[in-house]
Design an enzyme around this catalytic site. Structure first.
Site, PDB file in Angstrom:
ATOM      1  N   ARG A  38       0.842  -1.230  -0.107  1.00  0.00           N
ATOM      2  CA  ARG A  38      -0.153   0.013  -0.147  1.00  0.00           C
ATOM      3  C   ARG A  38       0.930   1.227   0.133  1.00  0.00           C
ATOM      4  O   ARG A  38       0.370   2.194   0.632  1.00  0.00           O
ATOM      5  CB  ARG A  38      -0.971  -0.089   1.278  1.00  0.00           C
ATOM      6  CG  ARG A  38      -2.139  -1.106   1.015  1.00  0.00           C
ATOM      7  CD  ARG A  38      -2.994  -0.605   0.156  1.00  0.00           C
ATOM      8  NE  ARG A  38      -3.978  -1.649  -0.122  1.00  0.00           N
ATOM      9  CZ  ARG A  38      -5.173  -1.832   0.569  1.00  0.00           C
ATOM     10  NH1 ARG A  38      -5.692  -0.865   1.425  1.00  0.00           N
ATOM     11  NH2 ARG A  38      -6.074  -3.000   0.071  1.00  0.00           N
ATOM     12  N   ARG A  42      -3.640   6.326   1.005  1.00  0.00           N
ATOM     13  CA  ARG A  42      -4.209   7.747   1.641  1.00  0.00           C
ATOM     14  C   ARG A  42      -3.306   8.238   2.625  1.00  0.00           C
ATOM     15  O   ARG A  42      -3.646   9.340   2.926  1.00  0.00           O
ATOM     16  CB  ARG A  42      -5.433   7.320   2.083  1.00  0.00           C
ATOM     17  CG  ARG A  42      -6.641   7.149   0.994  1.00  0.00           C
ATOM     18  CD  ARG A  42      -7.910   6.720   1.715  1.00  0.00           C
ATOM     19  NE  ARG A  42      -7.873   5.398   2.261  1.00  0.00           N
ATOM     20  CZ  ARG A  42      -8.715   4.803   2.895  1.00  0.00           C
ATOM     21  NH1 ARG A  42      -9.894   5.177   3.320  1.00  0.00           N
ATOM     22  NH2 ARG A  42      -8.378   3.354   3.576  1.00  0.00           N
ATOM     23  N   ARG A  51      -7.318  11.530  -5.912  1.00  0.00           N
ATOM     24  CA  ARG A  51      -8.363  10.609  -5.703  1.00  0.00           C
ATOM     25  C   ARG A  51      -9.648  11.331  -5.276  1.00  0.00           C
ATOM     26  O   ARG A  51     -10.809  10.916  -5.496  1.00  0.00           O
ATOM     27  CB  ARG A  51      -8.286   9.653  -4.771  1.00  0.00           C
ATOM     28  CG  ARG A  51      -7.188   8.585  -5.098  1.00  0.00           C
ATOM     29  CD  ARG A  51      -7.790   7.278  -5.499  1.00  0.00           C
ATOM     30  NE  ARG A  51      -8.660   6.661  -4.725  1.00  0.00           N
ATOM     31  CZ  ARG A  51     -10.100   6.600  -4.792  1.00  0.00           C
ATOM     32  NH1 ARG A  51     -10.758   7.320  -5.889  1.00  0.00           N
ATOM     33  NH2 ARG A  51     -10.687   6.149  -4.102  1.00  0.00           N
ATOM     34  N   ASP A  87      -6.615  -3.002  -7.703  1.00  0.00           N
ATOM     35  CA  ASP A  87      -7.091  -3.707  -6.340  1.00  0.00           C
ATOM     36  C   ASP A  87      -7.571  -5.296  -6.752  1.00  0.00           C
ATOM     37  O   ASP A  87      -7.400  -5.680  -7.926  1.00  0.00           O
ATOM     38  CB  ASP A  87      -8.506  -3.069  -6.184  1.00  0.00           C
ATOM     39  CG  ASP A  87      -8.907  -3.762  -4.705  1.00  0.00           C
ATOM     40  OD1 ASP A  87      -8.196  -2.940  -3.515  1.00  0.00           O
ATOM     41  OD2 ASP A  87      -9.554  -4.472  -4.477  1.00  0.00           O
ATOM     42  N   TYR A 165     -14.375 -12.573  -0.061  1.00  0.00           N
ATOM     43  CA  TYR A 165     -15.017 -11.306  -0.397  1.00  0.00           C
ATOM     44  C   TYR A 165     -16.261 -11.357  -1.489  1.00  0.00           C
ATOM     45  O   TYR A 165     -17.261 -11.067  -0.838  1.00  0.00           O
ATOM     46  CB  TYR A 165     -14.010 -10.438  -1.319  1.00  0.00           C
ATOM     47  CG  TYR A 165     -13.144  -9.551  -0.340  1.00  0.00           C
ATOM     48  CD1 TYR A 165     -13.579  -8.675   0.441  1.00  0.00           C
ATOM     49  CD2 TYR A 165     -11.908 -10.033  -0.334  1.00  0.00           C
ATOM     50  CE1 TYR A 165     -12.622  -7.804   1.112  1.00  0.00           C
ATOM     51  CE2 TYR A 165     -10.960  -9.181   0.237  1.00  0.00           C
ATOM     52  CZ  TYR A 165     -11.384  -8.387   1.257  1.00  0.00           C
ATOM     53  OH  TYR A 165     -10.388  -7.559   2.048  1.00  0.00           O
TER      54      TYR A 165
HETATM   55  C1  LIG Z   1      -2.012  -3.752  -3.875  1.00  0.00           C
HETATM   56  C2  LIG Z   1      -3.123  -3.011  -3.452  1.00  0.00           C
HETATM   57  C3  LIG Z   1      -4.375  -3.601  -3.045  1.00  0.00           C
HETATM   58  N1  LIG Z   1      -5.375  -2.543  -3.106  1.00  0.00           N
HETATM   59  C4  LIG Z   1      -4.548  -1.574  -3.330  1.00  0.00           C
HETATM   60  C5  LIG Z   1      -3.412  -1.776  -3.740  1.00  0.00           C
HETATM   61  C6  LIG Z   1      -2.415  -0.924  -4.604  1.00  0.00           C
HETATM   62  C7  LIG Z   1      -1.034  -0.788  -4.827  1.00  0.00           C
HETATM   63  C8  LIG Z   1      -0.088  -0.372  -3.494  1.00  0.00           C
HETATM   64  O1  LIG Z   1      -0.172  -1.525  -2.672  1.00  0.00           O
HETATM   65  O2  LIG Z   1       0.112   0.629  -3.239  1.00  0.00           O
HETATM   66  C9  LIG Z   1      -5.236  -0.406  -3.615  1.00  0.00           C
HETATM   67  C10 LIG Z   1      -6.271   0.296  -2.731  1.00  0.00           C
HETATM   68  N2  LIG Z   1      -7.547  -0.339  -2.443  1.00  0.00           N
HETATM   69  C11 LIG Z   1      -8.298   0.287  -1.449  1.00  0.00           C
HETATM   70  C12 LIG Z   1      -7.661   1.336  -1.202  1.00  0.00           C
HETATM   71  C13 LIG Z   1      -7.982   2.582  -0.222  1.00  0.00           C
HETATM   72  C14 LIG Z   1      -9.364   3.229  -1.003  1.00  0.00           C
HETATM   73  C15 LIG Z   1      -9.293   4.487  -1.531  1.00  0.00           C
HETATM   74  O3  LIG Z   1      -7.854   4.884  -1.715  1.00  0.00           O
HETATM   75  O4  LIG Z   1      -9.904   5.227  -2.009  1.00  0.00           O
HETATM   76  C16 LIG Z   1      -6.444   1.445  -2.049  1.00  0.00           C
HETATM   77  C17 LIG Z   1      -5.291   2.634  -1.919  1.00  0.00           C
HETATM   78  C18 LIG Z   1      -9.540  -0.286  -1.278  1.00  0.00           C
HETATM   79  C19 LIG Z   1      -9.622  -1.575  -0.612  1.00  0.00           C
HETATM   80  N3  LIG Z   1      -9.666  -2.728  -1.358  1.00  0.00           N
HETATM   81  C20 LIG Z   1      -9.533  -3.764  -0.123  1.00  0.00           C
HETATM   82  C21 LIG Z   1      -9.558  -3.233   0.983  1.00  0.00           C
HETATM   83  C22 LIG Z   1      -9.924  -4.103   2.098  1.00  0.00           C
HETATM   84  C23 LIG Z   1     -11.301  -4.391   2.781  1.00  0.00           C
HETATM   85  C24 LIG Z   1     -11.473  -5.203   3.856  1.00  0.00           C
HETATM   86  O5  LIG Z   1     -11.139  -6.467   3.927  1.00  0.00           O
HETATM   87  O6  LIG Z   1     -11.804  -4.653   4.685  1.00  0.00           O
HETATM   88  C25 LIG Z   1      -9.824  -1.716   0.867  1.00  0.00           C
HETATM   89  C26 LIG Z   1      -9.891  -0.870   1.900  1.00  0.00           C
HETATM   90  C27 LIG Z   1      -9.325  -5.201  -0.703  1.00  0.00           C
HETATM   91  C28 LIG Z   1      -7.988  -5.500  -0.918  1.00  0.00           C
HETATM   92  N4  LIG Z   1      -6.904  -4.865  -1.983  1.00  0.00           N
HETATM   93  C29 LIG Z   1      -5.796  -5.326  -1.765  1.00  0.00           C
HETATM   94  C30 LIG Z   1      -5.624  -6.493  -0.920  1.00  0.00           C
HETATM   95  C31 LIG Z   1      -4.599  -7.260  -0.648  1.00  0.00           C
HETATM   96  C32 LIG Z   1      -3.637  -6.596   0.426  1.00  0.00           C
HETATM   97  C33 LIG Z   1      -4.175  -6.341   1.451  1.00  0.00           C
HETATM   98  O7  LIG Z   1      -4.454  -7.575   2.377  1.00  0.00           O
HETATM   99  O8  LIG Z   1      -4.381  -5.369   2.211  1.00  0.00           O
HETATM  100  C34 LIG Z   1      -7.123  -6.492  -0.394  1.00  0.00           C
HETATM  101  C35 LIG Z   1      -7.441  -7.447   0.628  1.00  0.00           C
HETATM  102  C36 LIG Z   1      -4.534  -5.018  -2.827  1.00  0.00           C
END
Ligand SMILES: Cc1c2[nH]c(c1CCC(=O)O)Cc1[nH]c(c(CCC(=O)O)c1C)Cc1[nH]c(c(CCC(=O)O)c1C)Cc1[nH]c(c(CCC(=O)O)c1C)C2
Length: 367
Positions: A38, A42, A51, A87, A165
């Site tokens: 990540r 944010r 964003r 994502d 999911y």
């Molecule tokens: C690798 C990656 C992911 N998402 C994002 C990236 C971007 C690249 C990076 O790492 O910089 C952007 C990425 N994805 C998201 C965000 C935040 C939202 C936003 O910026 O508006 C960002 C930056 C949204 C997101 N997407 C997801 C969640 C988790 C939800 C939950 O289980 O409660 C969330 C909050 C699902 C998700 N998405 C991802 C995972 C695997 C990694 C981990 O375990 O965290 C998972 C579980 C993978």
């Protein structure tokens, strides 16, 4: 059409910093390479600004936006790898499910899978070029725009995590709806996991064809399985993915390192180190020395500082990093956090983490 839309996955700029790729293969490096899960996120004001007001998955579908967000953290910190902004939930979308990002709640599926009959609603054969071509375009564009600064990592969610999911309909603390399927509908569970595996293999191969130089598979929900369920519902698919991707790549003479990150799945560490991945990613609940012992030098390791250690003052971060490096050793090691950065983290402390890895590892290499 913009000029960038015409960029092809060839004639990429020459790679200048190969420390990350060398560490994946267990080769010597001048310093320990470091990146953060990540790292595009944010915690960066420029990310929030970019964003603002835009739909999350619309952003994921814009190659130019994904490229910009991928590059943002690299303008601030000397990370040794970039990870494409996207994502894991784009795969359920490609299979025909609706997924929305709800502010304050996270990803939400308005109509999650409830019973095995619902599998009939999924696309039986996904054309990844058609459904996920926007990710491939983002990778190609980003690889050009990186100008060879560092390698670009592609990624996917693992089958069990995506299944969780698709059934839970979003994040969950117990994953009891998804686990109900494992105990009540094991055959349908395997059917779904197999469908996901097939799409993931094609998706990862497409990412490599587009320019990804390494691949990470996120099994973020390994921790809610026990060892027995992990053996049956996660590990075989993780292995299948690595074997199939590698077999295909070998045919075209390519070798792209693969990383498996099974969060909280330490019961599976020995097995994961023998699953055709070059690198095993670790969360912070494992001690570096014991991780090395249990994986017996078979793989490179990645991780695993507690992300919350970034709330500590910089001097303390430096001490924690030094201990971590001494535990893992500097060879066959990629420094990272044990999970992703949180939105309230101070970018300055992320910088301190990166600097501490580089400084201490150079020092340890010269001892
Ligand atoms: C690798 C990656 C992911 N998402 C994002 C990236 C971007 C690249 C990076 O790492 O910089 C952007 C990425 N994805 C998201 C965000 C935040 C939202 C936003 O910026 O508006 C960002 C930056 C949204 C997101 N997407 C997801 C969640 C988790 C939800 C939950 O289980 O409660 C969330 C909050 C699902 C998700 N998405 C991802 C995972 C695997 C990694 C981990 O375990 O965290 C998972 C579980 C993978």
């Amino acid at each position: 059409m913009e000029k960038d839309d015409l960029l092809l996955p060839k004639d990429f700029p020459k790679l200048k910093n190969d420390a990350f790729l060398r560490a994946c293969q267990g080769q010597e490096t001048p310093h320990v390479p470091v990146w953060c899960m990540r790292q595009a996120g944010r915690y960066l004001p420029e990310f929030r600004e970019f964003r603002a007001g835009k739909d999350f998955f619309e952003t994921c579908r814009s190659p130019a936006a994904c490229c910009e967000l991928t590059l943002q953290p690299l303008r601030r910190f000397p990370f040794d790898a970039a990870i494409i902004f996207s994502d894991i939930l784009v795969i359920p979308q490609a299979m025909g499910m609706d997924v929305q990002m709800v502010a304050g709640k996270g990803p939400t599926f308005p109509e999650p899978l409830k019973e095995p009959e619902d599998l009939l609603l999924l696309q039986p054969k996904v054309d990844v070029n058609k459904e996920l071509g926007y990710v491939f375009k983002a990778i190609t564009l980003t690889r050009h725009k990186l100008e060879g600064k560092v390698p670009l990592i592609g990624f996917t969610g693992a089958p069990w995590t995506l299944m969780a999911y698709m059934i839970e309909g979003g994040g969950s603390t117990t994953h009891s709806k998804a686990k109900r399927w494992l105990y009540r509908h094991p055959e349908a569970s395997h059917k779904l996991l197999k469908m996901l595996t097939d799409v993931i293999v094609e998706y990862l191969l497409g990412q490599v064809a587009a320019g990804a130089q390494a691949l990470q598979v996120f099994e973020s929900h390994a921790g809610c399985l026990g060892p027995v369920e992990f053996q049956e519902f996660s590990l075989p698919y993780l292995r299948d993915i690595a074997r199939k991707v590698k077999d295909q790549l070998k045919e075209s003479g390519q070798n792209v390192p693969m990383i498996v990150f099974a969060k909280d799945g330490h019961y599976g560490l020995e097995d994961l180190s023998q699953s055709h991945y070059e690198v095993v990613g670790l969360d912070w609940t494992i001690d570096p020395c014991s991780a090395r012992e249990r994986t017996g030098g078979k793989v490179s390791l990645q991780g695993n500082m507690d992300p919350c250690a970034l709330y500590a003052p910089k001097e303390r971060i430096s001490e924690i990093v030094k201990k971590m490096l001494e535990g893992f050793g500097t060879r066959g090691y990629i420094a990272n956090l044990g999970h992703g950065l949180y939105p309230d983290m101070d970018p300055e402390n992320v910088g301190a983490f990166v600097e501490a890895v580089h400084t201490h590892s150079r020092h340890l290499n010269h001892k």
